[in-house]
Design an enzyme around this catalytic site. Structure first.
Site, PDB file in Angstrom:
ATOM      1  N   LYS A   1      14.747  -0.262   0.289  1.00  0.00           N
ATOM      2  CA  LYS A   1      14.561   1.102   0.809  1.00  0.00           C
ATOM      3  C   LYS A   1      14.009   1.030   2.222  1.00  0.00           C
ATOM      4  O   LYS A   1      13.232   0.126   2.538  1.00  0.00           O
ATOM      5  CB  LYS A   1      13.555   1.858  -0.065  1.00  0.00           C
ATOM      6  CG  LYS A   1      14.143   2.432  -1.332  1.00  0.00           C
ATOM      7  CD  LYS A   1      13.162   3.404  -1.973  1.00  0.00           C
ATOM      8  CE  LYS A   1      13.622   3.871  -3.344  1.00  0.00           C
ATOM      9  NZ  LYS A   1      12.604   4.673  -4.028  1.00  0.00           N
TER      10      LYS A   1
ATOM     11  N   HIS B   1       2.085  13.956  -6.865  1.00  0.00           N
ATOM     12  CA  HIS B   1       1.460  12.645  -7.110  1.00  0.00           C
ATOM     13  C   HIS B   1      -0.041  12.813  -7.333  1.00  0.00           C
ATOM     14  O   HIS B   1      -0.612  12.221  -8.248  1.00  0.00           O
ATOM     15  CB  HIS B   1       1.626  11.713  -5.887  1.00  0.00           C
ATOM     16  CG  HIS B   1       3.035  11.314  -5.584  1.00  0.00           C
ATOM     17  ND1 HIS B   1       3.596  11.463  -4.336  1.00  0.00           N
ATOM     18  CD2 HIS B   1       3.990  10.744  -6.356  1.00  0.00           C
ATOM     19  CE1 HIS B   1       4.835  10.999  -4.350  1.00  0.00           C
ATOM     20  NE2 HIS B   1       5.100  10.563  -5.567  1.00  0.00           N
TER      21      HIS B   1
ATOM     22  N   SER C   1       9.095  13.493  -2.856  1.00  0.00           N
ATOM     23  CA  SER C   1       8.859  13.094  -1.462  1.00  0.00           C
ATOM     24  C   SER C   1      10.136  13.281  -0.640  1.00  0.00           C
ATOM     25  O   SER C   1      10.076  13.699   0.515  1.00  0.00           O
ATOM     26  CB  SER C   1       8.430  11.621  -1.392  1.00  0.00           C
ATOM     27  OG  SER C   1       7.221  11.442  -2.065  1.00  0.00           O
TER      28      SER C   1
ATOM     29  N   ARG D   1       8.935  14.782 -14.348  1.00  0.00           N
ATOM     30  CA  ARG D   1       9.094  16.147 -13.845  1.00  0.00           C
ATOM     31  C   ARG D   1      10.095  16.932 -14.673  1.00  0.00           C
ATOM     32  O   ARG D   1       9.893  18.094 -14.973  1.00  0.00           O
ATOM     33  CB  ARG D   1       9.574  16.125 -12.387  1.00  0.00           C
ATOM     34  CG  ARG D   1       8.519  15.671 -11.424  1.00  0.00           C
ATOM     35  CD  ARG D   1       9.115  15.342 -10.099  1.00  0.00           C
ATOM     36  NE  ARG D   1      10.083  14.274 -10.227  1.00  0.00           N
ATOM     37  CZ  ARG D   1      10.600  13.604  -9.221  1.00  0.00           C
ATOM     38  NH1 ARG D   1      10.293  13.937  -7.988  1.00  0.00           N
ATOM     39  NH2 ARG D   1      11.455  12.627  -9.419  1.00  0.00           N
TER      40      ARG D   1
HETATM   41  O1  PNS Z   1       8.250   6.419  -6.511  1.00  0.00           O
HETATM   42  P1  PNS Z   1       9.417   5.664  -7.056  1.00  0.00           P
HETATM   43  O2  PNS Z   1      10.339   5.265  -5.931  1.00  0.00           O
HETATM   44  O3  PNS Z   1      10.109   6.399  -8.161  1.00  0.00           O
HETATM   45  O4  PNS Z   1       8.833   4.281  -7.697  1.00  0.00           O
HETATM   46  C1  PNS Z   1       9.683   3.319  -8.280  1.00  0.00           C
HETATM   47  C2  PNS Z   1       8.906   2.034  -8.591  1.00  0.00           C
HETATM   48  C3  PNS Z   1       8.230   1.496  -7.349  1.00  0.00           C
HETATM   49  C4  PNS Z   1       7.862   2.318  -9.647  1.00  0.00           C
HETATM   50  C5  PNS Z   1       9.944   0.995  -9.148  1.00  0.00           C
HETATM   51  O5  PNS Z   1      10.996   0.865  -8.259  1.00  0.00           O
HETATM   52  C6  PNS Z   1       9.319  -0.378  -9.405  1.00  0.00           C
HETATM   53  O6  PNS Z   1       8.588  -0.567 -10.340  1.00  0.00           O
HETATM   54  N1  PNS Z   1       9.636  -1.357  -8.514  1.00  0.00           N
HETATM   55  C7  PNS Z   1       9.119  -2.706  -8.606  1.00  0.00           C
HETATM   56  C8  PNS Z   1      10.202  -3.723  -8.960  1.00  0.00           C
HETATM   57  C9  PNS Z   1      10.303  -3.893 -10.460  1.00  0.00           C
HETATM   58  O7  PNS Z   1       9.375  -4.229 -11.157  1.00  0.00           O
HETATM   59  N2  PNS Z   1      11.543  -3.645 -10.969  1.00  0.00           N
HETATM   60  C10 PNS Z   1      11.814  -3.665 -12.385  1.00  0.00           C
HETATM   61  C11 PNS Z   1      11.286  -2.388 -13.009  1.00  0.00           C
HETATM   62  S1  PNS Z   1      12.011  -2.038 -14.518  1.00  0.00           S
END
Ligand code: PNS
Length: 164
Positions: free
Chosen positions: A41, A17, A128, A90
């Site tokens: 989560k 990150h 993570s 990644r």
């Molecule tokens: O580190 P991560 O868990 O891969 O992050 C995922 C994240 C937080 C970027 C994604 O779950 C997100 O954007 N959540 C917010 C809810 C949202 O906007 N959902 C629609 C996205 S297409």
């Protein structure tokens, strides 16, 4: 001014990150590291702990700040007047979900563009989740996270082990 949002769970922040944040900070005027409150989560670290760890890791980057958001990322990006969403890629396996998210976010907020930064090869196998697994089993994680994060992981898992 070009403002970018780098969203994620950051549970906890890893060197992977940090690499993306440092590179984004060179490209954009301001980078907002946005920690997501995800009701689906159960994170290991609280929101406060995650934000604290990120702030410490980014203390040397004056154009980076840490915020949290709940709800839609596309709404948060709009509220922050940001025009870019940064995500790290990644491996090919990341691509499918990231592609779907990028298209959906563009539909929800056509003013924001998703930009992918390809992870440094030395971090391409890092997540993570895998770091938490190693730490939970007593393994060494200082190649993947900073000393302060490694210490916090150790503390968390020594508490859970004591309870078990
Ligand atoms: O580190 P991560 O868990 O891969 O992050 C995922 C994240 C937080 C970027 C994604 O779950 C997100 O954007 N959540 C917010 C809810 C949202 O906007 N959902 C629609 C996205 S297409």
């Amino acid at each position: 001014m070009r403002i970018a949002v780098y969203p994620g769970s950051f549970d906890p922040i890893t060197y992977g990150h940090l690499d993306i944040i440092e590179r984004a900070a060179q490209i954009f005027d301001r980078v907002i590291v946005a920690v997501c409150v995800n009701p689906d989560k159960r994170p290991l670290f609280s929101m406060e702990e995650r934000m604290e760890m990120i702030a410490q890791e980014c203390a040397h980057l004056p154009n980076v700040e840490v915020k949290c958001f709940r709800g839609l990322l596309s709404d948060f990006v709009r509220q922050q007047n940001a025009s870019v969403i940064v995500r790290g890629l990644r491996a090919v396996s990341d691509f499918e979900t990231e592609f779907q998210m990028a298209l959906m976010n563009r539909k929800l907020n056509p003013h924001a563009e998703t930009m992918f930064l390809v992870a440094h090869p030395k971090y391409s196998y890092l997540s993570s989740s895998i770091v938490k697994e190693i730490a939970s089993l007593g393994g060494e994680v200082t190649d993947f996270v900073s000393e302060q994060v490694a210490l916090r992981l150790k503390e968390k898992f020594s508490k859970t082990r004591r309870r078990a």
